[in-house]
Design a protein around this motif. Structure first.
Motif, PDB file in Angstrom:
ATOM      1  N   THR A  64      35.193  18.524   5.553  1.00 55.64           N
ATOM      2  CA  THR A  64      34.789  18.106   4.218  1.00 55.64           C
ATOM      3  C   THR A  64      35.186  16.640   4.088  1.00 55.64           C
ATOM      4  O   THR A  64      35.960  16.126   4.909  1.00 55.64           O
ATOM      5  N   PRO A  65      34.700  15.942   3.072  1.00 56.75           N
ATOM      6  CA  PRO A  65      35.039  14.524   2.953  1.00 56.75           C
ATOM      7  C   PRO A  65      36.536  14.241   2.888  1.00 56.75           C
ATOM      8  O   PRO A  65      36.989  13.181   3.332  1.00 56.75           O
ATOM      9  N   GLU A  66      37.316  15.189   2.344  1.00 53.27           N
ATOM     10  CA  GLU A  66      38.751  14.924   2.228  1.00 53.27           C
ATOM     11  C   GLU A  66      39.597  15.617   3.287  1.00 53.27           C
ATOM     12  O   GLU A  66      40.791  15.360   3.392  1.00 53.27           O
ATOM     13  N   ARG A  83      32.580  21.242  -6.436  1.00 49.24           N
ATOM     14  CA  ARG A  83      33.276  19.981  -6.727  1.00 49.24           C
ATOM     15  C   ARG A  83      32.835  18.874  -5.777  1.00 49.24           C
ATOM     16  O   ARG A  83      32.537  17.746  -6.209  1.00 49.24           O
ATOM     17  N   ILE A  84      32.789  19.178  -4.491  1.00 48.15           N
ATOM     18  CA  ILE A  84      32.387  18.166  -3.514  1.00 48.15           C
ATOM     19  C   ILE A  84      30.959  17.706  -3.774  1.00 48.15           C
ATOM     20  O   ILE A  84      30.659  16.506  -3.785  1.00 48.15           O
ATOM     21  N   HIS A  88      29.953  13.841  -5.081  1.00 51.54           N
ATOM     22  CA  HIS A  88      29.165  12.997  -4.185  1.00 51.54           C
ATOM     23  C   HIS A  88      27.676  12.999  -4.521  1.00 51.54           C
ATOM     24  O   HIS A  88      26.883  12.347  -3.833  1.00 51.54           O
ATOM     25  N   GLY A  89      27.300  13.735  -5.556  1.00 52.86           N
ATOM     26  CA  GLY A  89      25.903  13.761  -5.944  1.00 52.86           C
ATOM     27  C   GLY A  89      24.987  14.298  -4.865  1.00 52.86           C
ATOM     28  O   GLY A  89      23.876  13.790  -4.657  1.00 52.86           O
ATOM     29  N   ALA A  90      25.433  15.328  -4.177  1.00 51.76           N
ATOM     30  CA  ALA A  90      24.666  15.893  -3.067  1.00 51.76           C
ATOM     31  C   ALA A  90      24.202  17.306  -3.387  1.00 51.76           C
ATOM     32  O   ALA A  90      24.913  18.077  -4.036  1.00 51.76           O
ATOM     33  N   GLY A  91      23.012  17.640  -2.937  1.00 52.42           N
ATOM     34  CA  GLY A  91      22.486  18.985  -3.142  1.00 52.42           C
ATOM     35  C   GLY A  91      22.661  19.878  -1.940  1.00 52.42           C
ATOM     36  O   GLY A  91      22.505  21.100  -2.021  1.00 52.42           O
ATOM     37  N   VAL A 109      25.122  25.697  -4.137  1.00 49.09           N
ATOM     38  CA  VAL A 109      24.874  24.555  -3.251  1.00 49.09           C
ATOM     39  C   VAL A 109      24.567  25.080  -1.845  1.00 49.09           C
ATOM     40  O   VAL A 109      25.256  25.987  -1.353  1.00 49.09           O
ATOM     41  N   ARG A 110      23.563  24.515  -1.217  1.00 51.48           N
ATOM     42  CA  ARG A 110      23.271  24.941   0.150  1.00 51.48           C
ATOM     43  C   ARG A 110      24.302  24.327   1.090  1.00 51.48           C
ATOM     44  O   ARG A 110      24.555  23.114   1.080  1.00 51.48           O
TER      45      ARG A 110
END
Length: 210
Positions: A64-66, A83-84, A88-91, A109-110
């Motif tokens: 994950t990003p963190e 939350r992620i 990050h504005g991601a779908g 979220v996919r």
């Protein structure tokens, strides 16, 4: 991990540095440092974003990003995934790390996991990868598997000197042979049993596996 090992970072348990079980880590660190490659990954971006007009953005990270060691899959915490994605504005979230493929909707979220090219952990030795294609109807997702000749990399365990680094190197080779996760389950088993990580306890663990 290898950069932390090289600097004897306090972020790692100090007992690890003298523990022979970590021989493969020490050997790999030395090889990469000697080749001038140890510090190269620090310049890599931790995430990659794919954007196409009319389609949800895709956020790609190793874990994950963190946390690069937290893989994404159908087992991920929905709250974490939401939350992620929101931050990050991601779908669509794409991860790796766990060495098995996944395609699931988690928390709305996919979530996709690429699997592993070199050492899958789901019993299928074929190389795994993810192919994403932007189409007028959305992202086309293909989780692919292709056979490959593992004899070369198995031979390199012998000829490179890695196997001489000890038990952890042998476990990594066994993971490649079996296409199964062994290192982490063995680590957890030794902690649960109060066992030292030795060749003898490794054999007992394999026997307990059946």
């Amino acid at each position: 991990l290898l950069r932390l090992w090289h600097t004897r970072s306090d972020r790692l348990p100090q007992g690890w540095y003298a523990d022979p079980f970590w021989g493969a880590t020490a050997w790999s660190t030395e090889q990469l440092h000697a080749a001038g490659l140890l510090d190269v990954p620090q310049d890599w971006a931790p995430t990659l974003r794919l954007s196409e007009s009319g389609l949800p953005d895709i956020l790609i990270s190793h874990g994950t990003p963190e946390d690069y060691r937290r893989g994404l899959s159908e087992r991920s915490d929905p709250a974490l995934v939401r939350r992620i994605a929101g931050e990050h504005g991601a779908g669509v979230l794409v991860g790796s790390h766990i060495h098995r493929q996944a395609d699931a909707v988690v928390g709305g979220v996919r979530v996709l996991n690429t699997g592993a090219v070199g050492s899958p952990a789901d019993g299928d030795p074929r190389a795994q990868y993810l192919l994403l294609t932007a189409t007028p109807h959305g992202w086309d997702v293909q989780l692919r598997r292709v056979p490959y000749d593992r004899s070369g990399v198995l031979r390199r365990f012998e000829t490179s000197g890695l196997l001489g680094a000890g038990l952890s190197a042998q476990i990594f080779r066994d993971e490649l042979l079996t296409a199964r996760s062994l290192y982490t389950p063995y680590w957890e088993w030794t902690e649960g049993q109060g066992e030292a990580r030795t060749a003898e306890s490794w054999q007992r663990f394999r026997g307990a596996e059946g």
